[in-house]
Structures are given as C-alpha cells and as structure tokens.
Design a protein around this motif. Structure first.
Motif, PDB file in Angstrom:
ATOM      1  N   SER A 203      -3.901   3.790   9.378  1.00  0.00           N
ATOM      2  CA  SER A 203      -2.763   3.668   8.401  1.00  0.00           C
ATOM      3  C   SER A 203      -1.727   5.006   8.880  1.00  0.00           C
ATOM      4  O   SER A 203      -0.576   4.760   8.838  1.00  0.00           O
TER       5      SER A 203
ATOM      6  N   LEU B 232      -3.117  -3.952   7.141  1.00  0.00           N
ATOM      7  CA  LEU B 232      -2.014  -3.303   6.433  1.00  0.00           C
ATOM      8  C   LEU B 232      -0.823  -3.560   6.594  1.00  0.00           C
ATOM      9  O   LEU B 232       0.118  -3.351   5.461  1.00  0.00           O
TER      10      LEU B 232
ATOM     11  N   VAL C 298       0.075   1.053   0.542  1.00  0.00           N
ATOM     12  CA  VAL C 298      -0.821   1.256   1.676  1.00  0.00           C
ATOM     13  C   VAL C 298      -1.766   2.376   1.572  1.00  0.00           C
ATOM     14  O   VAL C 298      -2.748   2.688   1.616  1.00  0.00           O
ATOM     15  N   TYR C 299      -0.749   3.387   1.469  1.00  0.00           N
ATOM     16  CA  TYR C 299      -1.484   4.922   1.640  1.00  0.00           C
ATOM     17  C   TYR C 299      -2.201   5.210   0.255  1.00  0.00           C
ATOM     18  O   TYR C 299      -3.062   5.768   0.499  1.00  0.00           O
TER      19      TYR C 299
ATOM     20  N   CYS D 244      -5.702   3.402   1.169  1.00  0.00           N
ATOM     21  CA  CYS D 244      -6.384   4.158   2.071  1.00  0.00           C
ATOM     22  C   CYS D 244      -6.779   5.447   1.745  1.00  0.00           C
ATOM     23  O   CYS D 244      -8.019   5.787   2.388  1.00  0.00           O
TER      24      CYS D 244
END
Length: 402
Positions: A239, A364, A376-377, A380
C-alpha cells in the motif's frame, strides 16, 4: 577483481567474510533501485498511457508474481546443486528488461519488461541470501540484515532517481539505468567466483546442521504463522510502495517530485531500521524482533490515515523504522526451523513477499478506483494487528541445538 582476492576469502569461509556480504548487499541495492524505479514512475506512466489504477496494479502483479513463482523453484534447485554464475545471468535479465521498459510503446510491452525485471529478482534473491549466510560465520541475523539493508537503500534511492532523472527526461531515460545493471553483473561475477571457490574448498566435507528438537507440528504451525506475518507486512508495504505517492498527492496536493521525496523518507527509515534489527536479532532472538517490529508498529499505522502533512511524514518514518527488521528476522527464524534448506526457505519467503505484494497491489488498486485511496490506507492500517500471532512462534530456548 582478481582471483588472488578470491582465494584468501575462501580460506576464511568459517568466519564472517564481510567483503562478500557487502558485495551482495551492494548488488541488492542495485537490484532494488531498478525494482523501485518501476513503482516510482507509475504517476508518469499513468498519465502517458491513460492507465487506470487496476492497470497500475497489474504492472506490479506482473513484476512481483513473476519473481514470486520462480524464487521457490530456484531455491529448491540450488539447494540440491548450486549454480554460482546464475547470479550475473539473472542480472542480465534485468538489463534486458530495462531496455524494453525504456523503449516500450504499448501497455503490453510495459508488462513484459516488468516481468523480465521480475525474473532477474527471482534468480538474485534466494542465491544472494544463501551467499550472505555462507559468508556470515554464524552471525546469521547480522548477515541477513546487511544483505537486506542494501535492498532497503535501493528502494529508497530508486524513487529519488526516478523523480530527478526519469520524470524530467521522460521514459527513454530509463535506459540510463542499464549502467547500474551492468555494474551489478560485474560485481556478481566476482561474488560467483568466491561462491565457486567456497564450494570447492568444502567439497566432500560433511555438512553440520543445527538441528532442533521441535516436533513437525510445531514447525508447521510456526511456518504458517511466519507466512501470515509476511502477509500482513507485505500488504501494508504494498500500500505504501504502490500508492503512497498517489495518497499524498490526493490528500495534501503535493507535486509528484515532493511525493517522491516523502516516499524516500519512508524507505530511508526502513533501511535504518533494518541495520538496527539484525544485531538485536542475533543477541535476543528473532522472536523478540518480530514482536516489536510488527505488533509494535500498530499504533502508528492506525494514526497515519488521519494525520496532517507534517505528522504524516513523521509517522511514515516511525512506521518504516519499526517495521523494517521483521523480514530479515522472519527469514532467519524460518531457516532455523528447516535446517539445510537455505535456498528453498529464502526462495519461498522472498517469493511469498513478492507475490503477496503483487496481488495486494492489484486488489488495492481496484479498491482505490472504487472507494478512494484514503479508504485503502484506513483498511491497511489494521494489518499489523496480525502480529499477535507471534505468540505461537518458538523462542530461542525452544530452538536450542538438540
């Protein structure tokens, strides 16, 4: 480099042969400069070829899965019969891939070029990891971390070189990096001569394996846990590696070059953490390092998606420093769990790391297209919680020699 240098080094095979460890670390740096350069020029390729995020993910998948599928196979083959000169040959594949990447005029050519660079990595990692262990003189954590830190420095330098050389000059300037590949071929040819001399010096000598007294079930559970920890670390690293530049550009409006500098800060911290982690692992054991590096990073990853720009830079450096030492520790512990299978274990875990990173980058990318890069962050950031599984790993006492 002359053979006169090779013979004394071969004679010192039972002690730490630092020139060889530094040589494979240096080539790891060169190899990973060329690897990280691919991800670093993603914003440029995305614009020039009008790519979607999922196509960026497929590029990473082509490179990393090529490497991941071949690495365990190469490790198993070279455990049975080492091929010292496979090292410079593998770097030759990277050399060809760079030229193709520089001259590519279609998306498919980009994918093929990335795959060739992946093949070079597939050959390089298991054999270089074996060389580092052979030259370690028993200081396995130290040798593995020095070997690994070369790759970390390469990953940190690659985006900077891409930002200040490739982005201003265009795709064709990728060909300049072929000089790096040629330097790697020369150094690895010297390493291959030492490797061959070491094999000849130890021909016919019975190998002494540091066998442990753990049951097969315990070893299996430990290897599964190590694979899951590699899974959590490398999805998080994917990521950062593939989408961090897009994240900071999208959230803070920084330029492409500024985003590359921020990526450099993260990857530089990763390199520094790797240097520190190896000696700590030799002194206190790999399990201690894994506890700290994976679970210990959780509070900082959870905070990063909500931080402002200065705090994001600071948190990324802290995360990079803490998480860095986990992979060398994982490889060393796995090699201790399965003695005599150095190449196979290195190939599996390096390959697993590449494969997971590639698949994660593609998945992702789909999530980023649909839900946004910030989502996404946020997701993750919870991955390091899998570090709790470290409780199932054997400690130094359980791994004592039988």
């Amino acid at each position: 480099m002359a053979d006169a240098t090779t013979k004394p080094l071969a004679a010192a095979a039972e002690v730490t042969v630092l020139p060889i460890i530094l040589a494979v670390s240096f080539c790891h740096m060169l190899n990973d400069i060329m690897q990280s350069m691919i991800a670093a020029i993603y914003p440029m390729l995305k614009t020039d070829y009008a790519l979607d995020f999922w196509q960026i993910g497929i590029l990473t998948l082509a490179f990393q899965c090529t490497a991941s599928l071949l690495q365990p196979v190469i490790g198993i083959i070279t455990d049975k019969k080492p091929y010292p000169y496979s090292l410079p040959v593998g770097m030759g594949s990277t050399f060809i891939g760079l030229f193709m990447l520089a001259g590519a005029h279609s998306y498919m050519m980009l994918v093929v070029a990335a795959s060739l660079i992946g093949i070079g990595s597939a050959v390089f990692h298991p054999e270089s990891s074996r060389v580092a262990r052979l030259a370690s003189g028993g200081r396995f954590g130290f040798a593995q971390s020095v070997f690994q830190v070369g790759g970390n420095f390469g990953q940190a330098i690659g985006p900077l070189l891409a930002a200040f050389i490739i982005v201003p000059n265009g795709q064709w300037s990728v060909a300049w990096f072929s000089v790096i590949a040629m330097l790697g071929i020369l150094v690895l040819s010297w390493v291959a001569r030492w490797y061959k001399a070491h094999m000849l010096a130890n021909k016919g000598r019975k190998r002494v394996l540091n066998a442990h007294n753990l049951s097969r079930r315990t070893v299996t559970i430990a290897l599964v846990v190590l694979a899951l920890l590699t899974f959590s670390k490398n999805i998080y690293m994917a990521s950062i590696g593939s989408y961090y530049t897009f994240f900071v550009i999208d959230r803070f409006g920084v330029s492409v070059q500024q985003s590359q500098v921020m990526l450099f800060i993260f990857l530089g911290a990763v390199a520094l953490g790797t240097v520190v982690g190896g000696p700590i692992g030799d002194k206190f054991g790999s399990k201690v390092v894994i506890w700290f590096s994976i679970l210990g990073v959780l509070p900082f990853t959870l905070a990063m998606p909500y931080a402002n720009l200065p705090m994001t830079i600071a948190l990324s450096a802290i995360v990079g420093f803490i998480i860095a030492s986990s992979f060398p520790a994982i490889v060393v512990l796995a090699q201790e769990l399965v003695p005599g299978r150095v190449g196979m274990i290195a190939g599996i875990f390096f390959g697993l790391a590449f494969g997971i990173g590639g698949i994660a980058a593609a998945v992702l990318g789909i999530f980023a297209d649909r839900y946004g890069i910030s989502f996404v962050y946020t997701i993750c950031s919870f991955l390091p919680a899998l570090g709790l599984l470290t409780v199932f790993l054997p400690g130094r006492k359980e791994l004592r020699v039988a």
